[in-house]
Motif scaffolding. Structure first.
Motif, PDB file in Angstrom:
ATOM      1  N   UNK A 114       0.878  -1.089  -0.017  1.00 33.31           N
ATOM      2  CA  UNK A 114       0.015   0.033  -0.085  1.00 33.31           C
ATOM      3  C   UNK A 114       0.648   1.035   0.073  1.00 33.31           C
ATOM      4  N   UNK A 115       2.045   1.149   0.661  1.00 35.20           N
ATOM      5  CA  UNK A 115       2.887   2.428   0.715  1.00 35.20           C
ATOM      6  C   UNK A 115       3.527   2.660  -0.596  1.00 35.20           C
ATOM      7  N   UNK A 116       3.736   1.722  -1.371  1.00 37.67           N
ATOM      8  CA  UNK A 116       4.299   1.693  -3.005  1.00 37.67           C
ATOM      9  C   UNK A 116       3.312   2.460  -3.772  1.00 37.67           C
ATOM     10  N   UNK A 117       1.809   2.227  -3.628  1.00 38.99           N
ATOM     11  CA  UNK A 117       1.037   2.723  -4.348  1.00 38.99           C
ATOM     12  C   UNK A 117       0.744   4.230  -4.249  1.00 38.99           C
ATOM     13  N   UNK A 118       1.255   4.794  -2.915  1.00 38.57           N
ATOM     14  CA  UNK A 118       1.304   6.064  -2.552  1.00 38.57           C
ATOM     15  C   UNK A 118       2.565   6.506  -3.481  1.00 38.57           C
ATOM     16  N   UNK A 119       3.784   6.051  -3.070  1.00 35.83           N
ATOM     17  CA  UNK A 119       4.997   6.298  -3.743  1.00 35.83           C
ATOM     18  C   UNK A 119       4.818   6.545  -5.210  1.00 35.83           C
ATOM     19  N   UNK A 120       4.192   5.591  -6.031  1.00 38.38           N
ATOM     20  CA  UNK A 120       4.140   5.448  -7.539  1.00 38.38           C
ATOM     21  C   UNK A 120       3.747   6.496  -8.077  1.00 38.38           C
ATOM     22  N   UNK A 121       2.885   7.558  -7.481  1.00 38.27           N
ATOM     23  CA  UNK A 121       2.314   8.714  -8.031  1.00 38.27           C
ATOM     24  C   UNK A 121       3.562   9.818  -8.282  1.00 38.27           C
ATOM     25  N   UNK A 122       4.363   9.643  -7.638  1.00 38.33           N
ATOM     26  CA  UNK A 122       5.553  10.365  -8.032  1.00 38.33           C
ATOM     27  C   UNK A 122       6.268  10.114  -9.248  1.00 38.33           C
ATOM     28  N   UNK A 123       6.461   8.901  -9.499  1.00 37.03           N
ATOM     29  CA  UNK A 123       7.000   8.393 -10.601  1.00 37.03           C
ATOM     30  C   UNK A 123       6.262   8.505 -11.869  1.00 37.03           C
ATOM     31  N   UNK A 124       4.812   8.317 -11.760  1.00 36.27           N
ATOM     32  CA  UNK A 124       4.068   8.852 -13.025  1.00 36.27           C
ATOM     33  C   UNK A 124       4.148  10.277 -13.196  1.00 36.27           C
ATOM     34  N   UNK A 125       4.213  11.000 -12.165  1.00 37.79           N
ATOM     35  CA  UNK A 125       4.256  12.546 -12.304  1.00 37.79           C
ATOM     36  C   UNK A 125       5.415  13.099 -12.908  1.00 37.79           C
ATOM     37  N   UNK A 126       6.485  12.177 -12.598  1.00 40.41           N
ATOM     38  CA  UNK A 126       8.172  12.614 -13.146  1.00 40.41           C
ATOM     39  C   UNK A 126       8.287  12.189 -14.483  1.00 40.41           C
ATOM     40  N   UNK A 127       7.499  11.404 -15.172  1.00 42.39           N
ATOM     41  CA  UNK A 127       8.237  10.623 -16.442  1.00 42.39           C
ATOM     42  C   UNK A 127       7.257  11.176 -17.627  1.00 42.39           C
ATOM     43  N   UNK A 128       7.886  11.327 -18.641  1.00 44.92           N
ATOM     44  CA  UNK A 128       7.288  11.610 -20.108  1.00 44.92           C
ATOM     45  C   UNK A 128       7.333  10.451 -20.821  1.00 44.92           C
ATOM     46  N   UNK A 129       8.276   9.538 -20.666  1.00 45.69           N
ATOM     47  CA  UNK A 129       8.444   8.269 -21.223  1.00 45.69           C
ATOM     48  C   UNK A 129       9.371   7.287 -20.296  1.00 45.69           C
ATOM     49  N   UNK A 130       9.326   5.961 -20.311  1.00 46.24           N
ATOM     50  CA  UNK A 130      10.100   4.934 -19.798  1.00 46.24           C
ATOM     51  C   UNK A 130      10.223   3.651 -20.462  1.00 46.24           C
ATOM     52  N   UNK A 131      10.974   2.764 -20.355  1.00 44.83           N
ATOM     53  CA  UNK A 131      10.916   1.532 -20.638  1.00 44.83           C
ATOM     54  C   UNK A 131      11.501   0.579 -19.300  1.00 44.83           C
ATOM     55  N   UNK A 132      10.798  -0.437 -19.188  1.00 42.60           N
ATOM     56  CA  UNK A 132      11.079  -1.490 -18.129  1.00 42.60           C
ATOM     57  C   UNK A 132      10.937  -2.551 -18.587  1.00 42.60           C
ATOM     58  N   UNK A 133      12.402  -3.472 -18.723  1.00 43.80           N
ATOM     59  CA  UNK A 133      12.372  -4.731 -19.377  1.00 43.80           C
ATOM     60  C   UNK A 133      12.913  -5.618 -18.330  1.00 43.80           C
ATOM     61  N   UNK A 134      12.356  -6.615 -18.280  1.00 51.98           N
ATOM     62  CA  UNK A 134      12.910  -7.832 -17.500  1.00 51.98           C
ATOM     63  C   UNK A 134      13.715  -8.644 -18.245  1.00 51.98           C
ATOM     64  N   UNK A 135      15.086  -8.947 -17.508  1.00 54.19           N
ATOM     65  CA  UNK A 135      16.016  -9.982 -17.839  1.00 54.19           C
ATOM     66  C   UNK A 135      16.364 -11.063 -16.786  1.00 54.19           C
ATOM     67  N   UNK A 136      16.808 -12.220 -17.262  1.00 56.90           N
ATOM     68  CA  UNK A 136      17.182 -13.140 -16.297  1.00 56.90           C
ATOM     69  C   UNK A 136      18.838 -12.805 -16.138  1.00 56.90           C
ATOM     70  N   UNK A 137      19.426 -12.590 -14.969  1.00 57.12           N
ATOM     71  CA  UNK A 137      20.884 -12.258 -14.727  1.00 57.12           C
ATOM     72  C   UNK A 137      21.583 -13.533 -15.659  1.00 57.12           C
ATOM     73  N   UNK A 138      22.629 -12.986 -16.229  1.00 60.62           N
ATOM     74  CA  UNK A 138      23.683 -13.752 -16.836  1.00 60.62           C
ATOM     75  C   UNK A 138      25.045 -13.809 -16.248  1.00 60.62           C
ATOM     76  N   UNK A 139      25.992 -14.543 -16.811  1.00 61.43           N
ATOM     77  CA  UNK A 139      27.214 -14.444 -16.410  1.00 61.43           C
ATOM     78  C   UNK A 139      27.853 -13.239 -16.670  1.00 61.43           C
ATOM     79  N   UNK A 140      28.766 -12.623 -15.765  1.00 62.23           N
ATOM     80  CA  UNK A 140      29.436 -11.663 -15.959  1.00 62.23           C
ATOM     81  C   UNK A 140      30.902 -12.164 -16.531  1.00 62.23           C
TER      82      UNK A 140
END
Length: 145
Positions: A114-140
């Motif tokens: 529930x606290x994240x729902x309050x926090x994410x409003x700031x993210x939405x207000x901040x950004x005009x565009x974004x990308x969020x891409x999931x990866x599986x970690x690989x070997x470095x």
């Protein structure tokens, strides 16, 4: 060139994310393009403060950070955008980072808090565009393959 912008996941993309294994570590690539001026909903505690998008994103980090850390998240890479080498010339970003979660369940735990729902409003207000891409970690290592 006019391009579509993305702030939140589409229902289709989020369904694909939910179908992936939940018991393995994940890396989430975040690409951020800030608004010149944050766009808070009318009546929000930060509306009318004249904050930049970057300042609103800092507030998102401050308010979501404790939840992110509690679920076991950490930032494994962070950088400032310089230029597009391969990709559309019209696409540019201000910042990027990779967030690591011990598993997808930790990510879900964070976004359902529930606290994240309050926090994410700031993210939405901040950004005009974004990308969020999931990866599986690989070997470095030293090679590309």
């Amino acid at each position: 060139m006019e391009c579509e912008t993305f702030i939140d996941p589409s229902p289709e993309n989020f369904e694909q994310f939910k179908k992936l294994p939940r018991d393995e570590p994940i890396h989430m690539l975040n690409l951020l393009l800030y608004r010149e001026k944050a766009d808070y909903p009318e009546g929000h505690e930060h509306a009318g403060k004249g904050w930049s998008g970057r300042r609103a994103y800092e507030e998102y980090g401050k308010t979501s950070g404790p939840i992110f850390r509690r679920v076991g998240g950490r930032i494994v890479w962070r950088g400032a955008f310089r230029t597009m080498v391969t990709g559309p010339e019209f696409e540019s970003w201000h910042d990027g980072f990779v967030a690591e979660y011990p598993n997808a369940g930790a990510f879900f735990e964070m976004i359902k808090d529930p606290d994240y729902a309050h926090a994410v409003v700031n993210r939405t207000a901040a950004l005009v565009d974004s990308r969020l891409v999931r990866f599986s970690p690989g070997e470095v290592g030293e090679g590309f393959g």
